[in-house]
Design an enzyme around this catalytic site. Structure first.
Site, short mmCIF file in Angstrom:
data_model
loop_
_atom_site.label_atom_id
_atom_site.label_comp_id
_atom_site.label_asym_id
_atom_site.label_seq_id
_atom_site.Cartn_x
_atom_site.Cartn_y
_atom_site.Cartn_z
N TYR A 109 -15.60 70.22 -90.80
CA TYR A 109 -15.82 68.77 -90.85
C TYR A 109 -14.49 68.08 -91.10
O TYR A 109 -13.71 68.48 -91.98
CB TYR A 109 -16.80 68.39 -91.96
CG TYR A 109 -17.01 66.90 -92.07
CD1 TYR A 109 -18.01 66.27 -91.36
CD2 TYR A 109 -16.16 66.12 -92.85
CE1 TYR A 109 -18.18 64.89 -91.42
CE2 TYR A 109 -16.32 64.75 -92.93
CZ TYR A 109 -17.32 64.14 -92.21
OH TYR A 109 -17.46 62.79 -92.27
N GLU A 197 -14.61 60.38 -87.10
CA GLU A 197 -15.29 61.57 -87.60
C GLU A 197 -15.34 62.64 -86.52
O GLU A 197 -15.80 62.36 -85.41
CB GLU A 197 -16.70 61.23 -88.06
CG GLU A 197 -17.44 62.42 -88.68
CD GLU A 197 -18.86 62.07 -89.10
OE1 GLU A 197 -19.13 62.09 -90.31
OE2 GLU A 197 -19.68 61.76 -88.21
#
Length: 395
Positions: A109, A197
């Site tokens: 992530y 993101e």
């Protein structure tokens, strides 16, 4: 402003962030042609909507043949995709992204957000990608790595290396991860983004690092500096009320309550919503008409608020400085003609006497309020009364 995955990847690749090969398609036949052009033996067909959680909702299909690509595209195109982030109403899929699906060994992530509290860009990374950062924070808080970027110098290579080593990457992978991390930072900075993101950022078997998914959001107030980004806006993926408000220079955010709010100034709007909740009600929206609202803009604000079928009462709360109460009152009277739900108006500031006189002499059933607390209480009472009257009419 949000954009689609394929658009985010296009922007990020321009800053050196490695991405898998992929092209957007608008039909099943086009999807098959794209898969043929891309080559390979495994493809991902991804629904393009402004929401996360597509995989869990069936919005991403892995295909091993061109026949499966066509079937996946037909299934997704035109589908109302409901994910955890869309709400029960879902979003319509109008395009799919066909991408070469490469085997990978790890998911990471990586996120960049604007932390308004510290006035810095905050970088968040975790060795456990592929799930929402909230789930990671709750289930594996020790895995989350963070760093803050000093605006005067920007993100430094040593910060990116610290993150990469902290994620447990080997030497080959670290250098490639640094390229991706710094590329994301430059895109965030140069394009006035508020969020970037990459989830997941994957590590392939041959030590490459690829952005398998990408999301970007941008500061609406800075879009005039980035016409290419502004052109990527997809109004069909936005709340139609918000899209309508943007066209008229109104700041609107739809909420779940039944009291429509028309207010000037973001701070006063937030205070008004707090007072509505304190009085026991729920605001239906945040709407800031701005400091120089004309009667026409106020009338448009009414149209936007009334497009929400849940609204049972409207509260207009204006403290005029740059604005003028008589302008607001003219817009209120213009928009209130034929209004079938209660309207509560509180005016204060410049030309307040003239504004109140216009309201009184209009002959309309407008409820005046002395101050913010009085306005909130009257709005909540009016909304409850309207809701009860509606329920009594329903057999």
């Amino acid at each position: 402003m949000d954009i689609h995955e394929f658009q985010a990847k296009e922007l990020l690749s321009g800053f050196g962030v490695p991405i898998p090969l992929g092209i957007v398609a608008y039909s099943a036949d086009q999807a098959v042609f794209i898969a043929t052009e891309l080559g390979g033996s495994l493809w991902a067909v991804k629904a393009q909507v402004h929401a996360g959680g597509r995989g869990k909702a069936g919005g991403i299909k892995l295909c091993r043949t061109h026949h499966e690509v066509a079937a996946a595209a037909r299934e997704l195109l035109g589908k109302n995709l409901v994910t955890d982030q869309t709400g029960p109403e879902g979003k319509i899929v109008q395009r799919v992204y066909v991408e070469v699906a490469e085997p990978f060994e790890r998911e990471i992530y990586l996120g960049f957000v604007l932390d308004r509290k510290i006035q810095r860009i905050r970088v968040i990374a975790s060795a456990y990608g592929g799930m929402e950062i909230e789930d990671i924070a709750q289930g594996r808080p020790e895995s989350i790595l963070q760093c803050q970027i000093e605006p005067a110098v920007g993100m430094q290579p040593f910060q990116a290396r610290e993150l990469a080593f902290g994620l447990g990457l080997n030497i080959k992978q670290v250098s490639r991860a640094v390229t991706a991390i710094l590329g994301c930072y430059r895109a965030f900075r140069d394009l006035d983004a508020t969020m970037v993101e990459i989830n997941p950022l994957v590590v392939t078997r041959d030590d490459r690092v690829l952005a398998l998914d990408a999301k970007m959001s941008f500061d609406d107030n800075a879009l005039f500096r980035h016409p290419t980004v502004a052109e990527m806006r997809d109004p069909k993926q936005e709340d139609p009320r918000e899209a309508q408000a943007v066209q008229h220079g109104l700041n609107y955010v739809g909420l779940s309550g039944d009291i429509g709010c028309i207010i000037n100034g973001a701070g006063l709007a937030m205070a008004t919503m707090d007072m509505i909740k304190y009085a026991g009600g729920e605001p239906a929206n945040f709407l800031d008409v701005g400091g120089g609202a004309s009667p026409e803009r106020v009338a448009e604000a009414f149209r936007v608020v009334l497009s929400d079928q849940k609204v049972k009462a409207i509260l207009v709360n204006i403290f005029a400085g740059i604005n003028r109460c008589d302008w607001i009152a003219q817009g209120v009277v213009q928009a209130a003609a034929g209004l079938k739900i209660p309207l509560i108006v509180r005016l204060a500031g410049t030309n307040v006497d003239a504004g109140q006189r216009i309201i009184r002499e209009s002959g309309l059933s407008i409820i005046s309020a002395a101050d913010l607390a009085d306005a909130a209480q009257k709005a909540v009472a009016a909304a409850r009364g309207a809701a009860q009257a509606t329920s009594q009419r329903v057999p």
